[in-house]
Design an enzyme around this catalytic site. Structure first.
Site, short mmCIF file in Angstrom:
data_model
loop_
_atom_site.label_atom_id
_atom_site.label_comp_id
_atom_site.label_asym_id
_atom_site.label_seq_id
_atom_site.Cartn_x
_atom_site.Cartn_y
_atom_site.Cartn_z
CB THR A 25 2.04 -57.00 104.94
OG1 THR A 25 3.32 -56.52 103.95
CG2 THR A 25 2.05 -55.97 105.92
CB ALA A 83 -4.26 -52.48 109.67
CB ALA A 124 -8.05 -57.25 100.04
CG ASP A 180 -5.39 -53.21 88.21
OD1 ASP A 180 -4.58 -52.27 88.78
OD2 ASP A 180 -5.13 -53.80 87.48
CB VAL A 181 -4.76 -48.49 91.81
CG1 VAL A 181 -5.86 -48.66 92.88
CG2 VAL A 181 -3.53 -49.16 91.80
CE1 TYR A 191 7.26 -50.74 97.55
CE2 TYR A 191 9.11 -49.92 99.20
CZ TYR A 191 7.97 -50.48 99.05
OH TYR A 191 7.05 -50.20 100.01
N GLY A 246 -3.66 -51.87 104.53
CA GLY A 246 -4.94 -51.19 103.91
C GLY A 246 -6.04 -51.76 104.76
N1 LIG Z 1 4.99 -53.94 104.33
C1 LIG Z 1 5.83 -53.10 104.56
O1 LIG Z 1 6.79 -53.32 105.34
C2 LIG Z 1 5.59 -51.85 103.87
C3 LIG Z 1 4.56 -51.71 103.15
N2 LIG Z 1 4.30 -50.12 102.69
C4 LIG Z 1 3.44 -49.81 101.71
O2 LIG Z 1 2.10 -50.26 102.10
C5 LIG Z 1 1.05 -50.23 101.06
C6 LIG Z 1 0.47 -51.66 101.50
O3 LIG Z 1 1.40 -52.82 101.64
P1 LIG Z 1 1.24 -54.13 102.40
O4 LIG Z 1 0.02 -54.05 103.32
O5 LIG Z 1 2.59 -54.33 102.91
O6 LIG Z 1 1.23 -55.19 101.39
P2 LIG Z 1 -0.07 -56.45 101.01
O7 LIG Z 1 0.87 -57.05 99.92
O8 LIG Z 1 -0.19 -57.03 102.27
O9 LIG Z 1 -1.37 -55.67 100.72
C7 LIG Z 1 -1.33 -54.72 99.62
C8 LIG Z 1 -2.67 -54.92 98.81
O10 LIG Z 1 -2.97 -54.12 98.01
C9 LIG Z 1 -3.55 -54.70 96.99
N3 LIG Z 1 -3.28 -54.41 95.48
C10 LIG Z 1 -1.97 -54.65 95.01
N4 LIG Z 1 -1.84 -54.20 93.50
C11 LIG Z 1 -3.25 -53.54 93.17
C12 LIG Z 1 -3.76 -53.02 92.33
N5 LIG Z 1 -3.01 -52.58 91.00
N6 LIG Z 1 -4.80 -52.23 92.51
C13 LIG Z 1 -5.54 -52.63 93.69
N7 LIG Z 1 -4.90 -53.23 94.74
C14 LIG Z 1 -4.07 -53.75 94.56
C15 LIG Z 1 -3.40 -56.17 97.12
O11 LIG Z 1 -4.19 -56.92 96.50
C16 LIG Z 1 -3.48 -56.31 98.51
O12 LIG Z 1 -4.59 -56.53 99.15
C17 LIG Z 1 1.97 -50.53 99.98
O13 LIG Z 1 1.78 -49.30 99.22
C18 LIG Z 1 3.44 -50.66 100.34
O14 LIG Z 1 4.32 -50.14 99.47
C19 LIG Z 1 5.14 -49.21 103.24
C20 LIG Z 1 6.15 -49.32 104.03
C21 LIG Z 1 6.23 -50.65 104.79
C1 LIG Z 2 12.12 -55.62 102.30
C2 LIG Z 2 11.25 -54.77 102.03
C3 LIG Z 2 9.94 -54.42 102.61
C4 LIG Z 2 9.06 -53.40 102.58
C5 LIG Z 2 9.39 -52.09 102.05
C6 LIG Z 2 8.78 -50.97 102.95
O1 LIG Z 2 8.33 -49.95 102.22
C7 LIG Z 2 9.69 -50.18 104.02
O2 LIG Z 2 9.20 -49.64 104.70
C8 LIG Z 2 11.12 -50.09 103.39
C9 LIG Z 2 12.12 -49.49 104.12
C10 LIG Z 2 13.37 -49.09 103.58
C11 LIG Z 2 14.25 -48.44 104.32
C12 LIG Z 2 15.74 -48.24 103.68
C13 LIG Z 2 16.26 -47.28 104.06
C14 LIG Z 2 15.90 -46.07 104.78
C15 LIG Z 2 16.86 -45.42 105.20
C16 LIG Z 2 16.42 -44.13 105.78
O3 LIG Z 2 17.35 -42.99 105.71
C17 LIG Z 2 15.20 -43.85 106.66
C18 LIG Z 2 15.17 -42.65 107.24
C19 LIG Z 2 15.05 -42.47 108.77
C20 LIG Z 2 15.23 -43.86 109.67
C21 LIG Z 2 14.49 -43.62 110.80
C22 LIG Z 2 14.85 -44.45 112.05
O4 LIG Z 2 16.12 -44.45 112.44
O5 LIG Z 2 14.10 -45.59 112.30
#
Ligand SMILES: NC(=O)C1=CN([C@@H]2O[C@H](COP(=O)(O)OP(=O)(O)OC[C@H]3O[C@@H](n4cnc5c(N)ncnc54)[C@H](O)[C@@H]3O)[C@@H](O)[C@H]2O)C=CC1
Ligand SMILES: CC/C=C\C[C@H](O)[C@H](O)/C=C/C=C/C=C\C=C\C(=O)C/C=C\CCC(=O)O
Length: 258
Positions: free
Chosen positions: A188, A20, A14, A64-65, A151, A18
């Site tokens: 996000t 995108a 939603a 709900d997952v 996390y 997801g």
């Molecule tokens: N935003 C970030 O910086 C990053 C996010 N991620 C991961 O990407 C994925 C998506 O995150 P975002 O798009 O950032 O978050 P978001 O909060 O924008 O979207 C998450 C979506 O998952 C849904 N959701 C949450 N719990 C749920 C459940 N129990 N069952 C079904 N749907 C559920 C929400 O309703 C929402 O639509 C997550 O796994 C997150 O950990 C990974 C790296 C970076």
């Molecule tokens: C504030 C939290 C928001 C979002 C969480 C996301 O899942 C996000 O992707 C979290 C990132 C956290 C990173 C923390 C440390 C990572 C360290 C590394 O060693 C990563 C490895 C390679 C780096 C590559 C680069 O140089 O770009």
């Protein structure tokens, strides 16, 4: 692999990443079942997508997952509506160090529940056509995010589960590829709400902000394109795609197997 006529299931569809990836899959010709716990956001997104891509190509399913029962029912409905499942994007996730057991249940166990339920429809051993499962991990699946140990643990676990399932699939003949997506910080709701979700690590909020500034934000398009690459490139199995502002590349892991 061409996506025309293929069926995809996306969890957490939603909003955010997801959403995108859902839009990109639709643009490339796939039919998409959007699963999310947020019915309001899911239904209003589908109304928009229906106008752009046609009613017959999208389906919103409240799911709900954390619930195996809801996942199984949603996957069955998606398979019946679209005629099988070819692609699963296990993406639903939360960042909440206070409610850490729920974080494990959604981020790790949700990916496992989704993968096992999907195999019932996708595995060639159960009459499926094979296909591909992409699991959303994170940069925190490759290195530590100090304000978010739980996390971080879930995202490392998603990488391990994905790589082991890829090998298990080859050894078992499922015909299903497994790959993991590791984006850096993406703008996000999950990212914006970080400060209020750190629980006992709330004192590390400023350090987390500094880390995000150090890494920079990744563009949503880059994240979705990386997911698409792992779906369409049939040579990719057991791969982990790192998407940060500095690097967009498949990760090299040390090999311990001779
Ligand atoms: N935003 C970030 O910086 C990053 C996010 N991620 C991961 O990407 C994925 C998506 O995150 P975002 O798009 O950032 O978050 P978001 O909060 O924008 O979207 C998450 C979506 O998952 C849904 N959701 C949450 N719990 C749920 C459940 N129990 N069952 C079904 N749907 C559920 C929400 O309703 C929402 O639509 C997550 O796994 C997150 O950990 C990974 C790296 C970076
Ligand atoms: C504030 C939290 C928001 C979002 C969480 C996301 O899942 C996000 O992707 C979290 C990132 C956290 C990173 C923390 C440390 C990572 C360290 C590394 O060693 C990563 C490895 C390679 C780096 C590559 C680069 O140089 O770009």
């Amino acid at each position: 692999m061409s996506l025309t006529g293929k069926t995809a299931v996306v969890t957490g569809a939603a909003m955010g990443i997801g959403r995108a990836v859902t839009e990109l899959l639709l643009q490339h010709g796939a039919k998409v079942a959007l699963l999310d716990v947020n019915e309001t956001a899911g239904k209003s997104l589908v109304e928009v997508l229906d106008k752009l891509y046609g009613r017959e190509r999208t389906l919103f399913l409240s799911c709900d997952v954390e619930s195996e029962e809801q996942i199984k029912a949603a996957f069955l409905k998606a398979a019946e509506t679209f005629g099988g499942i070819d692609i699963l994007f296990n993406n639903a996730g939360v960042l909440n160090e206070d409610r850490w057991e729920r974080t494990v249940s959604i981020n790790l166990m949700g990916v496992i529940r989704g993968s096992y339920a999907a195999l019932e429809h996708m595995s060639k051993l159960s009459g499926g056509r094979g296909g591909v499962i992409i699991n959303t991990s994170s940069l925190a699946g490759l290195g530590p995010l100090p304000s978010c140990p739980v996390y971080t643990a879930t995202k490392h676990a998603v990488v391990g589960f994905t790589r082991a399932m890829a090998a298990a699939s080859v050894a078992s003949g499922y015909g299903v590829r497994f790959n993991a997506l590791c984006p850096g910080f993406v703008q996000t709701d999950l990212f914006s709400a970080i400060e209020s979700n750190l629980g006992r690590f709330a004192h590390l909020a400023a350090a987390t902000q500094q880390l995000a500034e150090h890494f920079g934000l990744v563009g949503m398009c880059d994240v979705a394109e990386a997911a698409l690459d792992m779906v369409t490139d049939e040579t990719k199995n057991g791969e982990v795609f790192l998407v940060s502002p500095k690097r967009k590349e498949y990760v090299n892991f040390p090999s311990f197997v001779q």
